[in-house]
Design a protein around this motif. Structure first.
Motif, PDB file in Angstrom:
ATOM      1  N   SER A 145      -0.494  -2.475  -2.113  1.00 11.60           N
ATOM      2  CA  SER A 145      -0.587  -1.603  -3.278  1.00 11.60           C
ATOM      3  C   SER A 145       0.231  -0.335  -3.040  1.00 11.60           C
ATOM      4  CB  SER A 145      -2.055  -1.248  -3.547  1.00 11.60           C
ATOM      5  OG  SER A 145      -2.159  -0.420  -4.681  1.00 11.60           O
ATOM      6  N   LEU A 146       1.392  -0.271  -3.661  1.00  9.96           N
ATOM      7  CA  LEU A 146       2.257   0.892  -3.504  1.00  9.96           C
ATOM      8  C   LEU A 146       3.140   1.037  -4.727  1.00  9.96           C
ATOM      9  CD1 LEU A 146       5.134   0.067  -0.972  1.00  9.96           C
ATOM     10  CD2 LEU A 146       3.847  -1.632  -2.218  1.00  9.96           C
ATOM     11  N   ALA A 147       3.719   2.225  -4.885  1.00 12.37           N
ATOM     12  CA  ALA A 147       4.578   2.521  -6.032  1.00 12.37           C
ATOM     13  C   ALA A 147       6.030   2.292  -5.664  1.00 12.37           C
ATOM     14  CB  ALA A 147       4.362   3.970  -6.481  1.00 12.37           C
TER      15      ALA A 147
ATOM     16  N   ILE B 229      11.220  -5.279 -14.766  1.00 13.02           N
ATOM     17  CA  ILE B 229      12.451  -4.554 -14.466  1.00 13.02           C
ATOM     18  C   ILE B 229      12.145  -3.182 -13.878  1.00 13.02           C
ATOM     19  CG2 ILE B 229      12.623  -3.631 -16.822  1.00 13.02           C
ATOM     20  CD1 ILE B 229      15.687  -3.836 -16.495  1.00 13.02           C
ATOM     21  N   TYR B 230      12.838  -2.876 -12.791  1.00 15.52           N
ATOM     22  CA  TYR B 230      12.761  -1.554 -12.173  1.00 15.52           C
ATOM     23  C   TYR B 230      14.156  -1.196 -11.683  1.00 15.52           C
ATOM     24  CZ  TYR B 230      11.672   2.309  -9.064  1.00 15.52           C
ATOM     25  OH  TYR B 230      11.650   3.553  -8.457  1.00 15.52           O
ATOM     26  N   SER B 231      14.759  -0.210 -12.347  1.00 17.15           N
ATOM     27  CA  SER B 231      16.118   0.190 -11.977  1.00 17.15           C
ATOM     28  C   SER B 231      16.166   1.576 -11.367  1.00 17.15           C
ATOM     29  CB  SER B 231      17.032   0.149 -13.207  1.00 17.15           C
ATOM     30  OG  SER B 231      16.572   1.047 -14.196  1.00 17.15           O
ATOM     31  N   GLY B 232      15.022   2.222 -11.264  1.00 19.37           N
ATOM     32  CA  GLY B 232      14.974   3.577 -10.719  1.00 19.37           C
ATOM     33  C   GLY B 232      13.775   4.310 -11.277  1.00 19.37           C
TER      34      GLY B 232
ATOM     35  N   LEU C 212       3.294  -4.697  -5.998  1.00 22.56           N
ATOM     36  CA  LEU C 212       4.369  -3.942  -6.636  1.00 22.56           C
ATOM     37  C   LEU C 212       4.500  -4.271  -8.118  1.00 22.56           C
ATOM     38  CD1 LEU C 212       6.340  -1.835  -5.547  1.00 22.56           C
ATOM     39  CD2 LEU C 212       8.005  -3.661  -5.200  1.00 22.56           C
ATOM     40  N   ASP C 213       4.373  -5.560  -8.457  1.00 28.16           N
ATOM     41  CA  ASP C 213       4.479  -5.960  -9.865  1.00 28.16           C
ATOM     42  C   ASP C 213       3.472  -5.224 -10.734  1.00 28.16           C
ATOM     43  OD1 ASP C 213       6.433  -7.755  -9.127  1.00 28.16           O
ATOM     44  OD2 ASP C 213       5.582  -9.428 -10.273  1.00 28.16           O
ATOM     45  N   ASP C 214       2.239  -5.101 -10.228  1.00 30.54           N
ATOM     46  CA  ASP C 214       1.195  -4.433 -11.007  1.00 30.54           C
ATOM     47  C   ASP C 214       1.604  -3.004 -11.346  1.00 30.54           C
ATOM     48  OD1 ASP C 214      -1.266  -6.334 -11.022  1.00 30.54           O
ATOM     49  OD2 ASP C 214      -0.599  -6.350  -8.941  1.00 30.54           O
ATOM     50  N   TRP C 215       2.152  -2.302 -10.345  1.00 30.34           N
ATOM     51  CA  TRP C 215       2.544  -0.906 -10.558  1.00 30.34           C
ATOM     52  C   TRP C 215       3.677  -0.819 -11.582  1.00 30.34           C
ATOM     53  CZ3 TRP C 215       6.882   2.092 -10.197  1.00 30.34           C
ATOM     54  CH2 TRP C 215       6.686   3.479 -10.215  1.00 30.34           C
ATOM     55  N   ILE C 216       4.690  -1.679 -11.459  1.00 29.21           N
ATOM     56  CA  ILE C 216       5.847  -1.623 -12.366  1.00 29.21           C
ATOM     57  C   ILE C 216       5.427  -1.994 -13.784  1.00 29.21           C
ATOM     58  CG2 ILE C 216       8.127  -2.556 -12.871  1.00 29.21           C
ATOM     59  CD1 ILE C 216       8.494  -3.078  -9.884  1.00 29.21           C
TER      60      ILE C 216
ATOM     61  N   THR D 164       4.559  -0.558 -19.391  1.00 25.28           N
ATOM     62  CA  THR D 164       3.770  -0.809 -20.596  1.00 25.28           C
ATOM     63  C   THR D 164       2.862   0.361 -20.953  1.00 25.28           C
ATOM     64  OG1 THR D 164       2.074  -1.952 -19.266  1.00 25.28           O
ATOM     65  CG2 THR D 164       3.802  -3.314 -20.269  1.00 25.28           C
ATOM     66  N   ASN D 165       3.034   1.486 -20.272  1.00 26.51           N
ATOM     67  CA  ASN D 165       2.277   2.691 -20.598  1.00 26.51           C
ATOM     68  C   ASN D 165       2.575   3.113 -22.034  1.00 26.51           C
ATOM     69  OD1 ASN D 165       2.483   5.897 -20.735  1.00 26.51           O
ATOM     70  ND2 ASN D 165       0.835   5.359 -19.329  1.00 26.51           N
ATOM     71  N   GLU D 166       1.548   3.480 -22.784  1.00 23.66           N
ATOM     72  CA  GLU D 166       1.719   3.789 -24.205  1.00 23.66           C
ATOM     73  C   GLU D 166       2.689   4.945 -24.433  1.00 23.66           C
ATOM     74  OE1 GLU D 166      -1.953   4.401 -26.186  1.00 23.66           O
ATOM     75  OE2 GLU D 166      -2.690   2.371 -25.843  1.00 23.66           O
ATOM     76  N   ASP D 167       2.585   5.998 -23.628  1.00 25.46           N
ATOM     77  CA  ASP D 167       3.482   7.139 -23.793  1.00 25.46           C
ATOM     78  C   ASP D 167       4.921   6.753 -23.484  1.00 25.46           C
ATOM     79  OD1 ASP D 167       1.404   8.796 -24.530  1.00 25.46           O
ATOM     80  OD2 ASP D 167       1.011   9.476 -22.478  1.00 25.46           O
ATOM     81  N   VAL D 168       5.098   5.940 -22.443  1.00 23.96           N
ATOM     82  CA  VAL D 168       6.440   5.485 -22.081  1.00 23.96           C
ATOM     83  C   VAL D 168       7.031   4.630 -23.191  1.00 23.96           C
ATOM     84  CG1 VAL D 168       7.758   4.033 -20.481  1.00 23.96           C
ATOM     85  CG2 VAL D 168       6.061   5.636 -19.596  1.00 23.96           C
TER      86      VAL D 168
END
Length: 366
Positions: A172-174, A299-302, A344-348, A353-357
């Protein structure tokens, strides 16, 4: 020479780029050339290479307007024309652009009262224009289905070996905390055999209910290679396009198979699965014959969550858009630790999918 009108499709592609942007391929070069050709950075319209007598029209469904620079450049590109679409967002951000998008033709010496009245009238116009140009609400449902799978012990060992080198000891990490090791770790999670199996199982589940339905699979650059290997190993017929090996005509031909419903016996013999990278998702209208999308890996590009969420939303929007007649199902594969640990997938996924994002990614502000 002066054109009557200039129409810029996907106009957000010509806007500012991120820090450290480099020209990596033809698309990047074309994007840079479009900036120069349109004179995006030149506020004096008469000095631009392309001059329009009537107007410059910009078309985009996903303008990334999360930074002041982007708002400024899009305002410059459009030359102060009225904007339709996410009206609240534009009115919220126009004050950040350092130039009034609605009053660019008005002499600065006008009184404050005059300028306020014109601005109020412009806002009323935009509100009405937005209502007039806004498409009807989709009458189909968007169903999100998460499929969680555990990585193998071998994959888990590789994962832990990489993160231990940078001081971490938990699944569990970001992703933001991994630094230069991010790509190494994401490569392990993207190529997991468990993810391969989940992809094949997800396809089997969909085709078990609808044997002839077409499925779109989106993946990151690392995930694309892994997903292609999984599909080949499974023996399933699938289509994919290569920016390097396929001509533009060939790419368009392949994608056209998934743009329209089958009309001939030859059409029905073609593959039911189309594999694309997230980078290949822009500009395709696949709603007429597709209503199932699989997101192979997140997807995580940065650190720019808005940009990543926008890309995922754009991929979903290839199918979930005006003209869709069926409920749309989005199947997202989420990889966990060997014992089901949050990974990692859970964090990304939670970030993307965060509402504000998502509100920022789709320019949907109240």
């Amino acid at each position: 020479f002066t054109w009557e009108r200039v129409v810029v499709d996907e106009c957000h592609q010509t806007l500012v780029t991120g820090k450290g942007f480099k020209l990596n391929d033809f698309k990047d070069s074309a994007r840079q050339a479009a900036r120069e050709f349109l004179g995006v950075a030149e506020t004096d319209v008469s000095k631009r290479p392309l001059v329009a007598a009537t107007a410059v029209w910009g078309l985009t469904g996903t303008p990334l307007l999360e930074t002041e620079a982007r708002v400024t450049e899009l305002a410059n590109l459009m030359g102060g024309t009225y904007v339709t679409g996410a009206a609240h967002h534009w009115r919220r951000d126009e004050r950040y652009s350092n130039r009034d998008m609605f009053l660019s033709q008005i002499d600065g010496s006008r009184s404050r009262e005059y300028r306020c009245n014109v601005q109020e009238a412009a806002h009323r116009f935009v509100k009405e224009a937005c209502q007039r140009n806004r498409g009807e609400e989709l009458q189909v449902e968007l169903v999100h289905r998460n499929v969680s799978v555990n990585m193998s012990e071998a994959d888990g060992k590789n994962f832990m070996n990489v993160i231990k080198n940078i001081g971490f000891h938990s699944y569990s990490l970001a992703a933001d905390s991994l630094g230069e090791k991010t790509l190494d770790v994401l490569s392990i999670t993207a190529s997991s055999n468990a993810r391969h199996s989940a992809l094949v199982e997800a396809i089997n589940t969909i085709h078990g209910k609808e044997p002839d339905t077409k499925i779109i699979v989106f993946a990151t650059s690392n995930g694309y290679i892994s997903a292609k290997e999984a599909l080949k190993t499974s023996g399933k017929k699938f289509s994919h396009v290569s920016n390097e090996l396929d001509s533009v005509e060939r790419q368009n031909e392949i994608i056209s198979w998934f743009r329209h419903e089958d009309a001939t016996a030859e059409d029905r013999k073609r593959p039911r699965i189309l594999l694309l990278t997230f980078e290949q998702c822009a500009g395709h209208n696949l709603q007429q014959s597709c209503h199932n999308v699989i997101l192979f890996d997140p997807i995580y590009s940065g650190t720019d969550a808005v940009a990543d969420a926008s890309v995922e939303e754009q991929a979903i929007g290839r199918v979930y858009r005006q003209g869709q007649q069926n409920d749309v199902t989005i199947t997202r594969i989420i990889l966990k630790g060997p014992e089901g640990e949050t990974c990692l997938d859970d964090w990304i996924v939670e970030r993307n999918t965060n509402e504000d994002v998502l509100r920022a990614a789709t320019s949907n502000f109240d």
